[in-house]
Write an enzyme that holds these catalytic residues in place. Structure first.
Site, short mmCIF file in Angstrom:
data_model
loop_
_atom_site.label_atom_id
_atom_site.label_comp_id
_atom_site.label_asym_id
_atom_site.label_seq_id
_atom_site.Cartn_x
_atom_site.Cartn_y
_atom_site.Cartn_z
N ASP A 7 -39.13 32.45 -8.67
CA ASP A 7 -38.68 34.04 -7.78
C ASP A 7 -39.14 33.62 -6.40
O ASP A 7 -40.58 33.73 -6.45
CB ASP A 7 -39.58 34.99 -8.62
CG ASP A 7 -38.57 35.42 -9.84
OD1 ASP A 7 -38.11 34.62 -10.33
OD2 ASP A 7 -39.14 36.42 -10.35
N LYS B 53 -33.68 39.97 -6.41
CA LYS B 53 -34.69 40.65 -7.03
C LYS B 53 -35.07 41.72 -6.21
O LYS B 53 -35.36 41.66 -4.84
CB LYS B 53 -35.71 39.71 -7.45
CG LYS B 53 -37.05 40.45 -7.85
CD LYS B 53 -38.05 39.40 -8.45
CE LYS B 53 -39.31 39.61 -8.82
NZ LYS B 53 -40.48 38.77 -9.29
N LYS C 89 -32.54 41.60 -10.72
CA LYS C 89 -33.75 41.63 -11.38
C LYS C 89 -34.64 42.89 -10.53
O LYS C 89 -34.78 42.75 -9.48
CB LYS C 89 -34.54 40.56 -11.19
CG LYS C 89 -36.13 40.54 -11.90
CD LYS C 89 -36.62 39.36 -11.68
CE LYS C 89 -38.30 39.35 -12.48
NZ LYS C 89 -39.05 38.29 -12.43
#
Length: 226
Positions: free
Chosen positions: A96, A157, A185
Site C-alpha cells: 500500500d 485506496k 480499497k
C-alpha cells in the site's frame, strides 16, 4: 443500512490493519492469528513486521500487506522503491503505497507516475496506491487515479486514516474512475457494520480497518436479531 444487505460476508473484504506506531511483535502474532481465524483477505502491518507475519501465515490464506512511504508519502522515490523492494523480498505480496501529494498538487504528474511505475515493475507485487482523498479535490482525485492505473496499480485506496477516512462518495467516484480495471480499497474510520456494508455496496473490494473483529461481531449480532 446493514439490514438491507443480508447476504454480504464482509470477512473476505477485510485487510486486518495494525498500523499503530506502538505495535508490538505480540500484537502482530495476534493480528495474524485473527486474520487466519476469521478468513480475512490480508493482514496489513508496518514493514518491520513483514518477516514475522510471513512466517506466521506461511501456507495460510491471508496475504501479508505492508505500507510504503506511510503515512505522508513524501520520502524520496529511491527510498520508497528500496522500502518496497525490501518488503517484497521479505515476503509481502501487497504494497500500500502513499502517493506524493505535494507533487500531485504541483502538477508533477510525470514524477508521480514514474515513482509508482517503478515500484510496480521492480517488485511485481500487488500495489494499492493510497490517494488520501480527503486532501484532494475531485479533479485531483481523477488525475491521481488515472496516473496510478497507467503506472500499473492494482488498487486505488482512499486513505491512510491519518487525515480522515473513507466515504461512500469517494468510493463511488473511484469505482467510476477505475472502470472495473482495478480494485477499490476503502480505508480509515470504518467502525460500524453499516459503514462497512455501505462502502462495499458503493464499490469497495477491500476494507482497511483495525476493527475487523468488531465488525464481524456486529454482523453476527444483526443476524441474531440483537
Amino acid at each position: 443500512m446493514a439490514a438491507d444487505y443480508p447476504d454480504i460476508d464482509i470477512a473476505p473484504f477485510i485487510d486486518h490493519a495494525l498500523l499503530t506506531p506502538t505495535a508490538t511483535p505480540e500484537q502482530v502474532e495476534q493480528w495474524c492469528e485473527e486474520a487466519y481465524r476469521f478468513n480475512f483477505a490480508a493482514v496489513c502491518l508496518y514493514p518491520a513486521y513483514v518477516k514475522q507475519a510471513v512466517e506466521l501465515l506461511h501456507g495460510k490464506n491471508p496475504k501479508v500487506c505492508t505500507v510504503i512511504g506511510f503515512p505522508a508519502g513524501a520520502t524520496t522515490s529511491a527510498v520508497k522503491l528500496y522500502e518496497a523492494q525490501e518488503a517484497a523480498e521479505n515476503g509481502a505480496t501487497e504494497l500500500d503505497v502513499v502517493i506524493n501529494l505535494g507533487w500531485l498538487k504541483a502538477g508533477k504528474t510525470e514524477e508521480v507516475h514514474r515513482e509508482i511505475a517503478e515500484i510496480c515493475e521492480e517488485t511485481g507485487q500487488t500495489v494499492k496506491v493510497i490517494l488520501e482523498t480527503n486532501l484532494l479535490t475531485d479533479a485531483e482525485k481523477k488525475i491521481a487515479a488515472e496516473i496510478s492505473m497507467e503506472a500499473g496499480a492494482s488498487f486505488l485506496k482512499t486513505s491512510t486514516g491519518w487525515n480522515g477516512g473513507a466515504t461512500v462518495a469517494d468510493v463511488r467516484l473511484l469505482k467510476e474512475l477505475g472502470k472495473e480495471k482495478v480494485g477499490i480499497k476503502a480505508s480509515g474510520g470504518i467502525r460500524t457494520i453499516n459503514q462497512a456494508l455501505d462502502l462495499i455496496v458503493a464499490g469497495a473490494t477491500r476494507l482497511g480497518t483495525s476493527r475487523g473483529i468488531d465488525l464481524i461481531r456486529q454482523r453476527d449480532n444483526l443476524e441474531k436479531g440483537e
